[in-house]
Scaffold this active site. Structure first.
Site, PDB file in Angstrom:
ATOM      1  N   HIS A 178      32.866  39.841 -20.267  1.00 51.20           N
ATOM      2  CA  HIS A 178      34.427  39.606 -19.950  1.00 51.20           C
ATOM      3  C   HIS A 178      34.799  40.439 -18.957  1.00 51.20           C
ATOM      4  CE1 HIS A 178      38.533  39.994 -22.161  1.00 51.20           C
ATOM      5  NE2 HIS A 178      38.040  38.459 -21.823  1.00 51.20           N
ATOM      6  N   HIS A 189      43.661  40.124 -13.157  1.00 52.59           N
ATOM      7  CA  HIS A 189      43.824  39.534 -13.946  1.00 52.59           C
ATOM      8  C   HIS A 189      45.185  39.697 -13.992  1.00 52.59           C
ATOM      9  CE1 HIS A 189      43.722  40.284 -17.985  1.00 52.59           C
ATOM     10  NE2 HIS A 189      43.255  39.025 -18.241  1.00 52.59           N
TER      11      HIS A 189
END
Length: 597
Positions: free
Chosen positions: A122, A168
């Site tokens: 992830h 991110h």
């Protein structure tokens, strides 16, 4: 009785015994050796078959053991074709000669990809926490070298250079170039395993940058890249047929039109944050059950579906279908996602022949598993289910993966950059099948010809009888004095080691026990036996940890490992231990006996 010496600082006595075989080893040596105290090749072969359960072992296998010991110049091999007690003990306490699990791929690898649990990362590009750490190709390389087969990249526009970055989004994480990540994936994809690497893309690109990303992917991977000729894929290819290939998985771009507009919400944002390291070696494995807080209530008892993102997707910049780059769209092999507003139950319905992938956060999985467990299992027979950490895990902690595996979820996405018991469990689970990153799901989680009959679909919530009983005897440990050079623990005395041993599995099987602490001994001998009745042994993982008891402070960490129960070999075996990061120690190991009833 060992010799003793007294430290000038304390009156406490130190044992300084050399490592010696436990009683069971001596008894077995006497049983399988000649009257002269030598174990011949033929005797060793009998031992391998009758005690170790290696029914296919041959005398050549026994000869190989002696040959390796000779090459190591082990003085206990006095004759060309026999061992004395020390040689026999050395063989049993060698993790390469006497491993607890097989190191080769042995599952059927010709079934569709959806029939396998897949080692999944992830936010694979993050070096630390989810908000302010660096983005880099280094954690991607590390994950691939460990055997991880699913790499996640969040791709965003670099407006300054009209290029693509990996980061991110809407956080303080520093970006890394998309091309750098792609090149590193190509270079390291098949170092640890030849089975396919899946790249899951969280796409936030404009049409022009989609085309540029597609060009980068195509040029970099070349013939390594696999994508179907037809957009309608009725069944996924097999891992065997995709050896050495790279696959792209993402949403069809039009489905990014309706996405979340807030950051770090919807995954338990009201929950109190906690660090993953409440103990020096990480939190214990949490249980799972029916009493899960119902976050984000909705009219549907299973709750609304969230977007297919790691946790913080933000507003997409993708335009309608007419603006989607066709060269990008055709690269997508595993199509994923559902528009916002569709219920969890509807999002995982089996919809015609078109196979797909749906992503759920860990709280969403808890909801739908509570309300529609067999519905989830049926969906995973032929479709992909990906589970990802909730948004409040900004510290890159992880969750208990057993709920997802029990419901057939193939991609249980984990933050690989930290450590802790949840991550140890995932590392251990994927030691199965030679560590190739693909573990065939047990038969009860696969299609059985009764797809519309709930009575024949595995129900994870149903009570079950004991299927088998695992007995583990912890004999002894070794290697700390070499690994830590007597400086890792108390400066003034040898450590007081104890072992925790237990099972991570379905709630009925999950348990943890421990041995007594052995005082002042670098070579602790526990000789304690533990019995574990198992209702679903196919999904159970044996957990082993060693700690050093400290009466004044927190106990010191001495090593850990997790091993899939279905892969355990019976007999007297060596279990090597790992550090907190999951890296194998050079010499720290345990001698155990494994039996099934």
């Amino acid at each position: 009785m060992g010799s003793y010496r007294v430290c000038v600082c304390f009156t406490r006595k130190f044992k300084s015994d050399a490592l010696s075989p436990p009683g069971d080893v001596k008894d077995l040596f006497n049983k399988y050796s000649e009257s002269g105290g030598q174990m011949t090749v033929r005797n060793l072969h009998r031992f391998l078959v009758e005690v170790q359960g290696q029914t296919d072992a041959t005398e050549k296998d026994a000869e190989h053991v002696l040959e390796v010991l000779r090459q190591r110049r082990h003085m206990s091999v006095f004759q060309r074709h026999s061992l004395n007690l020390d040689g026999f003990f050395h063989f049993l306490f060698s993790d390469d000669l006497n491993p607890v699990i097989d190191s080769k791929v042995h599952h059927d690898m010709t079934a569709p990809l959806s029939h396998y649990f897949i080692y999944t990362g992830h936010n694979s590009y993050l070096t630390g926490n989810q908000l302010s750490s660096d983005c880099s190709d280094a954690p991607i390389i590390k994950a691939l070298n460990r055997g991880v087969r699913v790499i996640e990249l969040d791709i965003w526009p670099n407006s300054a250079k009209d290029d693509v970055l990996v980061l991110h989004g809407r956080t303080l994480t520093s970006p890394v170039e998309f091309i750098k990540c792609i090149r590193s994936i190509k270079e390291h994809a098949f170092v640890a395993s030849q089975y396919p690497v899946i790249i899951t893309l969280e796409d936030h690109l404009t049409r022009d940058l989609q085309a540029k990303a597609a060009e980068t992917i195509t040029k970099t991977f070349g013939e390594l890249l696999y994508y179907p000729k037809s957009e309608v894929l009725e069944e996924f290819p097999s891992p065997e047929s995709l050896k050495g290939r790279i696959i792209i998985s993402t949403k069809p771009p039009k489905e990014y039109l309706e996405t979340k507009t807030t950051e770090l919400q919807g995954d338990g944002d009201k929950e109190k944050l906690k660090t993953p390291d409440e103990e020096p070696w990480g939190d214990d494995i949490p249980d799972y059950g029916p009493d899960v807080p119902n976050e984000r209530e909705s009219a549907d008892p299973a709750g609304p579906i969230e977007e297919d993102s790691g946790d913080d997707e933000g507003i997409s910049q993708v335009n309608p279908d007419k603006d989607v780059a066709p060269e990008y769209k055709r690269l997508i092999t595993i199509r994923a996602g559902k528009p916002k507003g569709v219920s969890l139950k509807d999002s995982i319905r089996v919809d015609g022949k078109q196979v797909k992938r749906v992503s759920l956060s860990e709280p969403q999985l808890q909801k739908v598993a509570r309300s529609h467990p067999t519905h989830v299992v049926r969906f995973t027979h032929n479709n992909f289910l990906r589970i990802y950490p909730k948004g409040t895990r900004i510290d890159s902690s992880n969750y208990n993966p057993l709920l997802a595996w029990t419901h057939g979820a193939q991609m249980v996405a984990f933050n690989m950059q930290g450590y802790g018991r949840q991550l140890w469990l995932v590392h251990g689970f994927f030691r199965a099948n030679g560590g190739c990153g693909y573990v065939k799901k047990p038969d009860f989680l696969l299609p059985n010809g009764s797809e519309n009959d709930d009575q024949h679909i595995f129900d994870p919530k149903a009570p079950r009888p004991v299927k088998t009983t695992l007995k583990v005897k912890i004999y002894m440990g070794d290697g700390w004095n070499q690994e830590f050079k007597k400086t890792h623990f108390d400066t003034y005395s040898p450590p007081d080691f104890y072992t925790r041993v237990g099972i991570a599995g379905v709630p009925a099987d999950t348990i943890m026990k421990r041995t007594r602490a052995i005082e002042d001994d670098w070579f602790p001998c526990w000789n304690e036996e533990f019995v574990f009745p198992l209702t679903v042994p196919e999904l159970a993982v044996l957990r082993v940890e060693v700690h050093e008891y400290d009466m004044s402070e927190k106990d010191d960490f001495g090593g850990q490992t997790c091993v899939p129960v279905a892969e355990l070999k019976s007999g007297i075996r060596t279990i090597p231990l790992c550090n907190k990061k999951g890296e194998k120690y050079k010499s720290v190991r345990l001698l155990v006996r494994i039996d099934f009833y």
